[in-house]
Design an enzyme around this catalytic site. Structure first.
Site, PDB file in Angstrom:
ATOM      1  N   HIS A 140      23.605   1.109  28.161  1.00  0.00           N
ATOM      2  CA  HIS A 140      24.965   0.593  28.000  1.00  0.00           C
ATOM      3  C   HIS A 140      25.599   1.111  26.706  1.00  0.00           C
ATOM      4  O   HIS A 140      25.551   0.438  25.667  1.00  0.00           O
ATOM      5  CB  HIS A 140      24.942  -0.942  27.981  1.00  0.00           C
ATOM      6  CG  HIS A 140      24.778  -1.545  29.325  1.00  0.00           C
ATOM      7  ND1 HIS A 140      25.845  -1.946  30.105  1.00  0.00           N
ATOM      8  CD2 HIS A 140      23.666  -1.814  30.053  1.00  0.00           C
ATOM      9  CE1 HIS A 140      25.395  -2.448  31.248  1.00  0.00           C
ATOM     10  NE2 HIS A 140      24.080  -2.364  31.236  1.00  0.00           N
ATOM     11  N   CYS A 158      24.831   2.194  33.845  1.00  0.00           N
ATOM     12  CA  CYS A 158      23.854   1.267  34.408  1.00  0.00           C
ATOM     13  C   CYS A 158      23.970   1.204  35.933  1.00  0.00           C
ATOM     14  O   CYS A 158      23.529   2.111  36.619  1.00  0.00           O
ATOM     15  CB  CYS A 158      23.988  -0.112  33.760  1.00  0.00           C
ATOM     16  SG  CYS A 158      22.544  -1.176  34.043  1.00  0.00           S
ATOM     17  N   GLU A 169      28.613   1.177  25.862  1.00  0.00           N
ATOM     18  CA  GLU A 169      29.734   0.347  25.415  1.00  0.00           C
ATOM     19  C   GLU A 169      29.284  -0.774  24.476  1.00  0.00           C
ATOM     20  O   GLU A 169      30.111  -1.394  23.788  1.00  0.00           O
ATOM     21  CB  GLU A 169      30.479  -0.236  26.629  1.00  0.00           C
ATOM     22  CG  GLU A 169      29.888  -1.484  27.245  1.00  0.00           C
ATOM     23  CD  GLU A 169      28.632  -1.243  28.075  1.00  0.00           C
ATOM     24  OE1 GLU A 169      28.022  -2.230  28.534  1.00  0.00           O
ATOM     25  OE2 GLU A 169      28.273  -0.067  28.284  1.00  0.00           O
TER      26      GLU A 169
END
Length: 240
Positions: free
Chosen positions: A218, A118, A220
Site C-alpha cells: 500500500h 493490493c 498510499e
C-alpha cells in the site's frame, strides 16, 4: 485568459468501496475510500476523482481521465479464476468486481496509465487469466503480510533490476502491506518485478504499455514516499 488545459493537473480516477457505513447522522450504504489515496494523488500533482462501483465503464465513458488507480479492498470472487471459495475468503462483491474488471479493460484499451494497489494487483492478474492464493498464510507459514486487523505490516521486498518499478524505487525497499491473498499463477503477459523474502509476489508490470504497475503493498500509506504516485502522474502528463 482561458487555459488550454495543458497546465491543469492530470485527472486520476480512483476506485471506491461499496460498504455499509456510518457518517454524520447517517447509517447507510455508501461509496467510500481511504483518504490516503486522495492525499497521495494530490501530493504527487494530480487531481483525484472517485469512481463509483456502480456505473457504465467503457473506453468512451473514461476518455476524460488521465490515469487510474485500482484501490485495495475486498477479495476478488474466486469464481472469476475458476476456484471454489476458501473458508477465509470474504463474501463476493459482484458490483465492485464487475465495475473494476470493466474499468481495467477500458484503461488497457485506452493505454491509460494505471497503478493497481493490493486488491488492484489481484484484479489485474485475474482479469488477464492468472489465479490467486486465497489464504497466503497457508503458503508462507506466517501472518507477516496481515499482522493484525486494521493495521499494516512492514515487508522488505527485492525489486528486479531494469524494471520500471526498479527505476522508481530502486532494488530494495520496505513497504507496508495488509493482505491475506496473493498471486499464485501469473497471467500471461505480466512480469513479476518484486518479491518478498518469503517468495510472495509483491509487484507486477505489463510491458508494452505506457504505465501499468501493480503493487501488493500500500504505497498510499507512506506519506513520506510519493514516488509511485509521482511516476503515475508523470506518465499521465506524458499521455496527455
Amino acid at each position: 485568459m482561458a487555459s488550454n488545459g495543458s497546465d491543469r493537473p492530470p485527472v486520476i480516477g480512483i476506485t471506491t468501496y461499496l460498504e455499509h457505513a456510518t457518517f454524520g447522522i447517517w447509517e447507510t450504504d455508501a461509496a467510500v475510500l481511504h483518504r490516503d489515496y486522495l492525499d497521495s494523488v494530490r501530493a504527487a500533482g494530480g487531481n483525484p476523482v472517485l469512481l463509483s462501483p456502480i456505473g457504465d465503464w467503457r473506453p468512451s465513458t473514461l476518455d476524460w481521465l488521465d490515469g487510474l488507480v485500482l484501490s485495495g479492498g475486498a477479495d476478488v470472487d474466486p469464481a472469476r479464476y475458476g476456484q471454489p471459495p476458501h473458508p477465509t475468503t470474504g463474501t463476493p462483491q459482484p458490483l465492485r468486481d464487475a465495475s473494476e474488471f470493466a474499468l481495467l479493460a477500458a484503461a488497457l484499451e485506452l493505454d491509460l496509465p494505471t497503478l493497481a494497489v493490493c486488491r488492484g494487483l489481484q484484479v489485474l492478474n485475474v482479469a488477464l487469466g492468472g489465479t490467486l492464493h486465497q489464504h497466503t498464510p497457508e503458503v508462507v507459514g506466517t501472518n507477516d503480510h496481515l499482522p493484525h486487523v486494521a493495521s499494516f505490516g512492514k515487508t522488505e521486498i527485492s525489486v528486479t533490476p531494469g524494471s520500471l518499478l526498479g527505476s522508481i524505487l530502486g532494488e530494495s525497499v520496505s513497504v507496508l502491506c495488509h493482505h491475506h491473498q496473493s498471486v499464485d499463477r501469473v497471467a500471461d503477459g505480466l512480469y513479476v518485478v518484486a518479491q518478498a523474502q518469503d517468495g510472495t509476489v509483491e509487484a507486477l508490470e505489463l510491458p508494452g504499455r505506457r504505465f501499468v504497475v501493480a503493487t501488493q503493498s500500500h504505497p498510499e500509506q507512506n506519506a513520506d514516499d510519493t514516488r509511485l504516485f509521482t511516476a503515475l502522474i508523470t506518465a499521465a502528463r506524458a499521455r496527455r
